[in-house]
Design a protein around this motif. Structure first.
Motif, PDB file in Angstrom:
ATOM      1  N   ALA A   1       3.157   9.892  -5.950  1.00 40.89           N
ATOM      2  CA  ALA A   1       3.629  11.050  -5.192  1.00 40.89           C
ATOM      3  C   ALA A   1       4.750  11.768  -5.939  1.00 40.89           C
ATOM      4  CB  ALA A   1       4.119  10.604  -3.815  1.00 40.89           C
TER       5      ALA A   1
ATOM      6  N   TRP B   1       7.626   7.664   4.952  1.00 37.39           N
ATOM      7  CA  TRP B   1       6.746   8.646   4.317  1.00 37.39           C
ATOM      8  C   TRP B   1       5.279   8.258   4.477  1.00 37.39           C
ATOM      9  CZ3 TRP B   1       3.616   7.694  -0.022  1.00 37.39           C
ATOM     10  CH2 TRP B   1       3.027   8.822  -0.621  1.00 37.39           C
ATOM     11  N   ALA B   2       5.007   6.939   4.444  1.00 36.67           N
ATOM     12  CA  ALA B   2       3.634   6.445   4.566  1.00 36.67           C
ATOM     13  C   ALA B   2       3.195   6.295   6.018  1.00 36.67           C
ATOM     14  CB  ALA B   2       3.503   5.104   3.848  1.00 36.67           C
TER      15      ALA B   2
ATOM     16  N   SER C   1       0.858   4.204  -2.961  1.00 35.61           N
ATOM     17  CA  SER C   1       0.714   5.639  -2.733  1.00 35.61           C
ATOM     18  C   SER C   1       1.923   6.413  -3.247  1.00 35.61           C
ATOM     19  CB  SER C   1       0.532   5.917  -1.234  1.00 35.61           C
ATOM     20  OG  SER C   1      -0.631   5.287  -0.741  1.00 35.61           O
ATOM     21  N   ALA C   2       3.106   5.847  -3.033  1.00 35.48           N
ATOM     22  CA  ALA C   2       4.334   6.533  -3.441  1.00 35.48           C
ATOM     23  C   ALA C   2       4.454   6.629  -4.957  1.00 35.48           C
ATOM     24  CB  ALA C   2       5.554   5.809  -2.867  1.00 35.48           C
TER      25      ALA C   2
ATOM     26  N   LYS D   1       0.832  -1.206   0.000  1.00 36.17           N
ATOM     27  CA  LYS D   1       0.000   0.000   0.000  1.00 36.17           C
ATOM     28  C   LYS D   1       0.870   1.262   0.000  1.00 36.17           C
ATOM     29  CE  LYS D   1      -4.000  -2.093   2.307  1.00 36.17           C
ATOM     30  NZ  LYS D   1      -4.832  -2.127   3.539  1.00 36.17           N
ATOM     31  N   ALA D   2       1.971   1.215   0.746  1.00 34.66           N
ATOM     32  CA  ALA D   2       2.864   2.375   0.783  1.00 34.66           C
ATOM     33  C   ALA D   2       3.448   2.650  -0.601  1.00 34.66           C
ATOM     34  CB  ALA D   2       3.982   2.136   1.797  1.00 34.66           C
ATOM     35  N   HIS D   3       3.829   1.595  -1.302  1.00 34.13           N
ATOM     36  CA  HIS D   3       4.369   1.763  -2.649  1.00 34.13           C
ATOM     37  C   HIS D   3       3.308   2.238  -3.629  1.00 34.13           C
ATOM     38  CE1 HIS D   3       8.605   0.668  -3.477  1.00 34.13           C
ATOM     39  NE2 HIS D   3       8.561   0.078  -2.294  1.00 34.13           N
TER      40      HIS D   3
ATOM     41  N   ILE E   1      10.201   5.044   1.938  1.00 32.00           N
ATOM     42  CA  ILE E   1       8.797   5.009   1.516  1.00 32.00           C
ATOM     43  C   ILE E   1       7.909   4.658   2.700  1.00 32.00           C
ATOM     44  CG2 ILE E   1       7.128   3.755   0.091  1.00 32.00           C
ATOM     45  CD1 ILE E   1       9.270   3.545  -2.064  1.00 32.00           C
ATOM     46  N   ALA E   2       8.361   3.687   3.492  1.00 28.46           N
ATOM     47  CA  ALA E   2       7.590   3.300   4.672  1.00 28.46           C
ATOM     48  C   ALA E   2       7.472   4.462   5.654  1.00 28.46           C
ATOM     49  CB  ALA E   2       8.247   2.091   5.342  1.00 28.46           C
TER      50      ALA E   2
END
Length: 394
Positions: free
Chosen positions: A186, A199-200, A182-183, A178-180, A196-197
């Protein structure tokens, strides 16, 4: 009831070009490292881990043939997929490709870190299962400075609060996917998956990294990697001594060459006192008996034999042990014949027999000032010292 072990998959990020290595034709992950490609060593580290179920290589589409040439085949190894233009895209491709596997934990690892240990793999999995994310890292030990663009020092930072990130970085699969996702949309660049983690808003815990888990980036790193895999060697020295009397004849065999003389040397073989002495010294350095044990004079097979085969045999036994012949030093002791004019030919022949550079062979001569049997011209004596390197066994 004992909780089941988490399903663990590993993404090996191998899509880069390795431009900083300076090898235009061969990306660093495919370079040879002590007889085996870097990427092969990295994949094997995870395939051999009991904690890992699946390993997914993410490669560059231009490297498909090179990857196939690795010849990797294991039940844990998934078919390689293609990465993207940058590391972030390559990892995202890998995460999407694992959906059918539905792992609990995913580890993301650099292809150019071939020395990851099973212990570190286990720590990362356990930490990620407990906290959601794990980052292996080494605490900075040198004084840490922040500099201005012109190179002048701006600030001294607290080294206790700074770490050098490594891989494998481990996460609960659904969270990092899910973090990826969203990234991917971004307007932010990320250098690793932990960033990334962060940032999320995911929880990422640091685990102690390992100094040997370094990334091969520049040529000096490959040299360091080669050295870390090199078999520890020890230096040994063996000595030899031999004597042969003269008998009727018109030449002698010394150091593998024929030298005119008023007599010849007496012996079961060709009586080459120089090669016999070197052979005994080499056997001695290996703690491998002596020439008489390997070539008994009681056996007719060795009657009038060329002594070159004796030295060849000793040198081959050293090579079979993974050893290396460093230096051979032969001293011939006699009043006659004159040895000096023949030393270079002897060196050349001995180097040829032992399969070493001539620069590793020394031949010299001396007399006993007319004392003893050599002084009376009744024969020739020889002594030798041989230096070798052999793998450390105990």
């Amino acid at each position: 009831m004992t909780p089941r072990a988490p399903k663990v998959a590993v993404i090996i990020v191998a899509a880069g070009s390795g431009s900083r290595m300076g090898s235009a034709e061969m990306p660093k992950q495919y370079l040879n490292l002590a007889g085996k490609p870097v990427l092969t060593r990295t994949i094997e580290a995870f395939v051999q881990s009991d904690a890992v179920r699946k390993v997914l290589p993410v490669i560059n589409d231009k490297h498909e043939t090179m990857f196939a040439d690795l010849g990797l085949n294991d039940a844990k190894l998934l078919p390689a997929i293609f990465g993207g233009a940058d590391r972030q895209t390559s990892v995202f491709n890998g995460l999407n490709a694992l959906k059918d596997e539905a792992p609990d934990i995913v580890l993301i690892h650099d292809a150019a870190r071939p020395f990851v240990s099973d212990e570190l793999i286990g720590k990362c999995i356990q930490t990620a299962a407990t906290f959601g994310g794990a980052l292996p890292a080494l605490q900075v030990t040198d004084t840490l400075k922040k500099a201005n663009k012109d190179g002048s020092v701006e600030q001294t930072l607290d080294r206790m609060a700074h770490y050098l990130a490594q891989t494998p970085q481990a996460f609960k699969y659904e969270l990092i996917l899910k973090a990826h996702q969203s990234a991917a949309t971004a307007d932010t660049s990320f250098t690793d998956d932990a960033s990334i983690a962060e940032w999320a808003g995911l929880n990422v815990k640091i685990v102690d990294g390992e100094p040997n888990n370094f990334k091969i980036t520049i040529p000096q790193d490959l040299d360091r990697a080669e050295m870390s895999l090199a078999t520890p060697m020890e230096t040994r020295v063996g000595t030899g001594f031999d004597v042969h009397a003269f008998e009727a004849g018109d030449h002698v065999i010394l150091g593998g060459i024929q030298i005119p003389h008023t007599a010849k040397l007496k012996g079961h073989s060709d009586a080459d006192v120089g090669l016999h002495t070197l052979t005994d010294a080499l056997y001695g350095a290996m703690a491998d008996g002596d020439i008489g044990q390997h070539f008994p004079p009681s056996e007719m097979e060795w009657h009038k034999a060329d002594s070159a085969q004796f030295l060849e045999h000793a040198a081959s036994r050293l090579r079979d042990r993974g050893g290396r012949l460093v230096h051979l030093d032969l001293t011939l002791i006699c009043e006659a014949p004159k040895i000096g004019p023949h030393c270079e030919k002897m060196r050349q022949r001995i180097a040829q027999i032992a399969d070493v550079s001539m620069s590793r062979v020394s031949v010299k001569a001396t007399t006993t000032e007319k004392l003893g049997f050599t002084g009376r011209k009744e024969g020739i004596a020889a002594q030798a010292a041989v230096t070798i390197e052999v793998p450390v066994k105990d």
